[in-house]
Design an enzyme around this catalytic site. Structure first.
Site, PDB file in Angstrom:
ATOM      1  N   SER A  46     -21.619   3.392 -57.998  1.00  0.00           N
ATOM      2  CA  SER A  46     -20.427   2.936 -57.278  1.00  0.00           C
ATOM      3  C   SER A  46     -19.881   1.659 -57.899  1.00  0.00           C
ATOM      4  O   SER A  46     -18.776   1.230 -57.596  1.00  0.00           O
ATOM      5  CB  SER A  46     -20.769   2.706 -55.813  1.00  0.00           C
ATOM      6  OG  SER A  46     -21.800   1.746 -55.704  1.00  0.00           O
ATOM      7  N   CYS A  47     -20.674   1.029 -58.752  1.00  0.00           N
ATOM      8  CA  CYS A  47     -20.230  -0.180 -59.455  1.00  0.00           C
ATOM      9  C   CYS A  47     -19.106   0.162 -60.437  1.00  0.00           C
ATOM     10  O   CYS A  47     -18.945   1.311 -60.829  1.00  0.00           O
ATOM     11  CB  CYS A  47     -21.374  -0.803 -60.246  1.00  0.00           C
ATOM     12  SG  CYS A  47     -22.616  -1.625 -59.242  1.00  0.00           S
TER      13      CYS A  47
END
Lengths: 170, 201
Positions: free
Chosen positions: A34-35
């Site tokens: 998700s980074c």
């Protein structure tokens, strides 16, 4: 030129960190979920930076945050400042951006419990780049898979490796 | 939540140890095979240091995620490296060399992860005298780093630190290593340490 400058070095950028360097180096974020990896590049001087952003914009005062660089707004700001400091010849108008990441890694997990963090990260990163007048040239965001991002400072090309898929070039 | 004492870590090690014993008993009985599970020292570390604690981010792994609910709130992830998951599945199902996970393999990994997490959370609930329940598990096969940063990001808005528990399975002279990662929100961590302090002093 000294040895450090001529060596084709790969610099790894961990979660909540950024790195600024010059050609012929490569900057890498390994295993983005998700980074978001935010690559800033000045193609004239071949200098650039890569930030590994974990979270959307900070909501609390900076003094209360353990690591400001985790956040989209503060991480990009800090990296840009460092890039401008190291690269005296340029101003922000010469800098362009490419971004990758912002996935939703567990497909069966509903997005409210994951707080849709990947998507929010992508939105905050784009908003910040816009407010800084940095042109976003390309992006590969969303989906449900991890990405490894390699940013070649000689060419400005960002290659994205995805498990069991063909490498993408931005 | 700042530093925790050596005494606190001892108590957390004890909880993990009991959890591992119970998980080994359950798995041995279910699968009718001798399975021993050993816990190395539990580490309390900054969320950003978790990837280096478990030895890298680019390896493909099978991750089982679940949320911790009840009197404590947090997230948890059990990571099996790809080759470990295959080895574990082949040892537990007796189906020879496995190079890809089919539905059976996936359910074996899910089951092992489930048993481990339930045993650990029960041991924790018993020790702390709290009600702790796990959510349904979510499974993902991808780069370790990708799964980790999803979980760490979700929880790091509420906590800066994580517990990393190295777990080793011993089955038929094979040793298979994995990690259990627990991130309690700061309030829950404070509560846990408070109870531990009361019980151990």
């Amino acid at each position: 030129m000294d040895a450090e400058k001529t060596q084709n070095k790969r610099i790894l950028v961990g979660m909540g960190e950024f790195a600024v360097s010059h050609n012929p180096h490569t900057l890498s974020c390994i295993g983005l979920g998700s980074c978001i990896g935010v690559a800033l590049y000045d193609r004239i001087s071949h200098m650039g930076g890569l930030a590994h952003i974990m979270l959307p914009d900070s909501e609390e005062p900076v003094s209360k945050i353990s690591n400001p660089l985790k956040h989209a707004d503060l991480g990009i700001e800090a990296m840009l400042k460092e890039l401008l400091k190291k690269d005296n010849g340029i101003n922000t108008t010469g800098i362009t951006a490419k971004i990758a990441g912002g996935a939703h890694m567990f497909p069966t997990m509903d997005k409210s419990s994951s707080m849709d963090i990947g998507k929010r990260n992508a939105e905050c990163v784009k908003k910040k780049l816009k407010s800084l007048d940095i042109k976003l040239l390309a992006e590969d965001t969303g989906g449900t898979h991890g990405r490894t991002m390699n940013f070649d400072l000689t060419t400005g090309i960002v290659s994205i490796y995805i498990h069991q898929q063909e490498t993408i070039e931005l | 939540m700042k530093e925790i004492s050596a005494m606190n870590l001892n108590a957390l090690n004890d909880i993990a140890y009991i959890g591992a014993e119970n998980a080994a008993t359950t798995l041995s009985n279910t699968l009718n095979k001798k399975i021993t599970i050993v816990i190395d020292n539990v580490k309390y570390t900054k969320v950003e240091s978790v990837p280096e604690q478990i030895g890298g981010t680019k390896e493909i792994a099978i991750g089982t995620y679940f949320r911790i609910k009840g009197s404590l709130a947090g997230d948890s992830l059990i990571l099996f490296r790809e080759e470990t998951a295959y080895k574990l599945t082949s040892l537990l199902t007796g189906s020879g060399n496995i190079t890809a996970l089919d539905d059976t393999g996936e359910s074996v990994i899910k089951e092992v992860g489930n048993t481990l997490k339930i045993s650990y959370l029960n041991a924790m609930a018993d020790f702390l005298e709290l009600n702790i329940v796990p959510s349904t598990p979510h499974i993902c096969k991808d780069m370790t780093g990708g799964m980790l940063n999803q979980i760490l990001a979700m929880q790091s808005q509420h906590s800066d630190n994580a517990l990393v528990i190295p777990v080793s399975f011993y089955i038929e002279n094979e040793k298979l290593k994995t990690h259990l990662i627990i991130i309690l929100d700061s309030e829950s961590m404070k509560k846990t340490i408070g109870i531990i302090n009361k019980k151990t002093c």
